[in-house]
Design a protein around this motif. Sequence first.
Motif, PDB file in Angstrom:
ATOM      1  N   UNK A  24      -5.364  -3.334  26.322  1.00 13.25           N
ATOM      2  CA  UNK A  24      -5.531  -1.985  25.523  1.00 13.25           C
ATOM      3  C   UNK A  24      -4.337  -1.786  24.795  1.00 13.25           C
ATOM      4  N   UNK A  25      -2.979  -2.069  25.143  1.00 12.80           N
ATOM      5  CA  UNK A  25      -1.654  -1.846  24.489  1.00 12.80           C
ATOM      6  C   UNK A  25      -1.614  -2.610  23.501  1.00 12.80           C
ATOM      7  N   UNK A  26      -1.925  -4.022  23.455  1.00 11.54           N
ATOM      8  CA  UNK A  26      -1.894  -4.833  22.242  1.00 11.54           C
ATOM      9  C   UNK A  26      -2.727  -4.667  21.256  1.00 11.54           C
ATOM     10  N   UNK A  27      -3.966  -4.248  21.979  1.00 10.85           N
ATOM     11  CA  UNK A  27      -5.127  -3.889  20.540  1.00 10.85           C
ATOM     12  C   UNK A  27      -5.010  -2.722  19.864  1.00 10.85           C
ATOM     13  N   UNK A  28      -4.243  -1.677  20.467  1.00  9.52           N
ATOM     14  CA  UNK A  28      -3.808  -0.598  19.933  1.00  9.52           C
ATOM     15  C   UNK A  28      -2.417  -0.793  19.009  1.00  9.52           C
ATOM     16  N   UNK A  29      -1.650  -1.625  19.328  1.00  4.77           N
ATOM     17  CA  UNK A  29      -0.547  -1.791  18.453  1.00  4.77           C
ATOM     18  C   UNK A  29      -0.938  -2.545  17.115  1.00  4.77           C
ATOM     19  N   UNK A  30      -1.849  -3.711  17.365  1.00  2.00           N
ATOM     20  CA  UNK A  30      -2.489  -4.320  16.364  1.00  2.00           C
ATOM     21  C   UNK A  30      -3.216  -3.398  15.292  1.00  2.00           C
ATOM     22  N   UNK A  31      -4.079  -2.562  15.905  1.00  2.00           N
ATOM     23  CA  UNK A  31      -4.691  -1.499  15.050  1.00  2.00           C
ATOM     24  C   UNK A  31      -3.919  -0.790  14.174  1.00  2.00           C
ATOM     25  N   UNK A  32      -2.662   0.014  15.042  1.00  2.00           N
ATOM     26  CA  UNK A  32      -1.711   0.623  14.338  1.00  2.00           C
ATOM     27  C   UNK A  32      -1.093  -0.029  13.226  1.00  2.00           C
ATOM     28  N   UNK A  33      -0.462  -1.066  13.489  1.00  2.00           N
ATOM     29  CA  UNK A  33       0.178  -1.974  12.414  1.00  2.00           C
ATOM     30  C   UNK A  33      -0.873  -2.407  11.217  1.00  2.00           C
ATOM     31  N   UNK A  34      -2.036  -2.517  11.365  1.00  2.00           N
ATOM     32  CA  UNK A  34      -3.063  -2.846  10.433  1.00  2.00           C
ATOM     33  C   UNK A  34      -3.108  -1.649   9.799  1.00  2.00           C
ATOM     34  N   UNK A  35      -3.174  -0.392  10.247  1.00  2.00           N
ATOM     35  CA  UNK A  35      -3.504   1.067   9.592  1.00  2.00           C
ATOM     36  C   UNK A  35      -2.153   1.086   8.740  1.00  2.00           C
ATOM     37  N   UNK A  36      -0.999   0.925   9.284  1.00  2.00           N
ATOM     38  CA  UNK A  36       0.243   1.116   8.764  1.00  2.00           C
ATOM     39  C   UNK A  36       0.377   0.371   7.529  1.00  2.00           C
ATOM     40  N   UNK A  37      -0.065  -1.066   7.580  1.00  2.00           N
ATOM     41  CA  UNK A  37      -0.177  -1.814   6.485  1.00  2.00           C
ATOM     42  C   UNK A  37      -0.984  -1.560   5.315  1.00  2.00           C
ATOM     43  N   UNK A  38      -2.433  -1.014   5.482  1.00  2.00           N
ATOM     44  CA  UNK A  38      -3.115  -0.665   4.510  1.00  2.00           C
ATOM     45  C   UNK A  38      -2.857   0.457   3.886  1.00  2.00           C
ATOM     46  N   UNK A  39      -2.340   1.662   4.783  1.00  4.63           N
ATOM     47  CA  UNK A  39      -1.950   2.958   4.099  1.00  4.63           C
ATOM     48  C   UNK A  39      -0.579   3.001   3.377  1.00  4.63           C
ATOM     49  N   UNK A  40       0.416   2.275   4.104  1.00  4.89           N
ATOM     50  CA  UNK A  40       1.674   2.503   3.605  1.00  4.89           C
ATOM     51  C   UNK A  40       2.221   1.171   2.782  1.00  4.89           C
ATOM     52  N   UNK A  41       1.797   0.117   2.774  1.00  2.00           N
ATOM     53  CA  UNK A  41       2.375  -0.993   2.307  1.00  2.00           C
ATOM     54  C   UNK A  41       1.666  -1.754   1.484  1.00  2.00           C
ATOM     55  N   UNK A  42       0.226  -1.896   1.200  1.00  2.45           N
ATOM     56  CA  UNK A  42      -0.534  -2.763   0.600  1.00  2.45           C
ATOM     57  C   UNK A  42      -0.540  -2.237  -1.049  1.00  2.45           C
ATOM     58  N   UNK A  43       0.194  -2.878  -1.624  1.00  4.27           N
ATOM     59  CA  UNK A  43       0.216  -2.722  -3.108  1.00  4.27           C
ATOM     60  C   UNK A  43       1.160  -3.739  -3.686  1.00  4.27           C
ATOM     61  N   UNK A  44       0.801  -4.019  -5.046  1.00  4.83           N
ATOM     62  CA  UNK A  44       1.812  -4.867  -5.821  1.00  4.83           C
ATOM     63  C   UNK A  44       2.072  -6.366  -5.129  1.00  4.83           C
ATOM     64  N   UNK A  45       3.427  -6.757  -4.939  1.00  6.29           N
ATOM     65  CA  UNK A  45       3.680  -7.947  -4.475  1.00  6.29           C
ATOM     66  C   UNK A  45       3.511  -7.816  -3.100  1.00  6.29           C
ATOM     67  N   UNK A  46       3.373  -6.995  -2.294  1.00  5.62           N
ATOM     68  CA  UNK A  46       2.828  -7.217  -0.932  1.00  5.62           C
ATOM     69  C   UNK A  46       1.431  -7.325  -0.480  1.00  5.62           C
ATOM     70  N   UNK A  47       0.763  -7.103  -1.360  1.00  6.68           N
ATOM     71  CA  UNK A  47      -0.836  -7.135  -1.204  1.00  6.68           C
ATOM     72  C   UNK A  47      -1.266  -8.364  -0.524  1.00  6.68           C
TER      73      UNK A  47
END
Length: 71
Positions: A24-47
Amino acid sequence: MSTIPATTAVPTPVVLPLPKAILWLGGTVLLALALYYFIGIDQGATSVFGDNMYIHEFVHDARHFLGFPCH
C-alpha cells in the motif's frame, strides 16, 4: 430519577500485515510521484510524450493553483 449509563463505542484499529502495508505504501508513493510529474514537471524538455502538450494544457489551471510555474 434513574440515569441510564451511556455506552461508548470503542474504535478498533485496522491492522495490516507488514507485506500488505509495504504494498500500500509503495503504491501510494508511485501514484503521488506520477501525479507530481504530470501536474508539476511535464512540459518542454522533460515531457515523456514528446512535443504534445495535451497533458500540460489539461492540468494547466491546477499548475497555477498549486504554485508551479509554467510560462
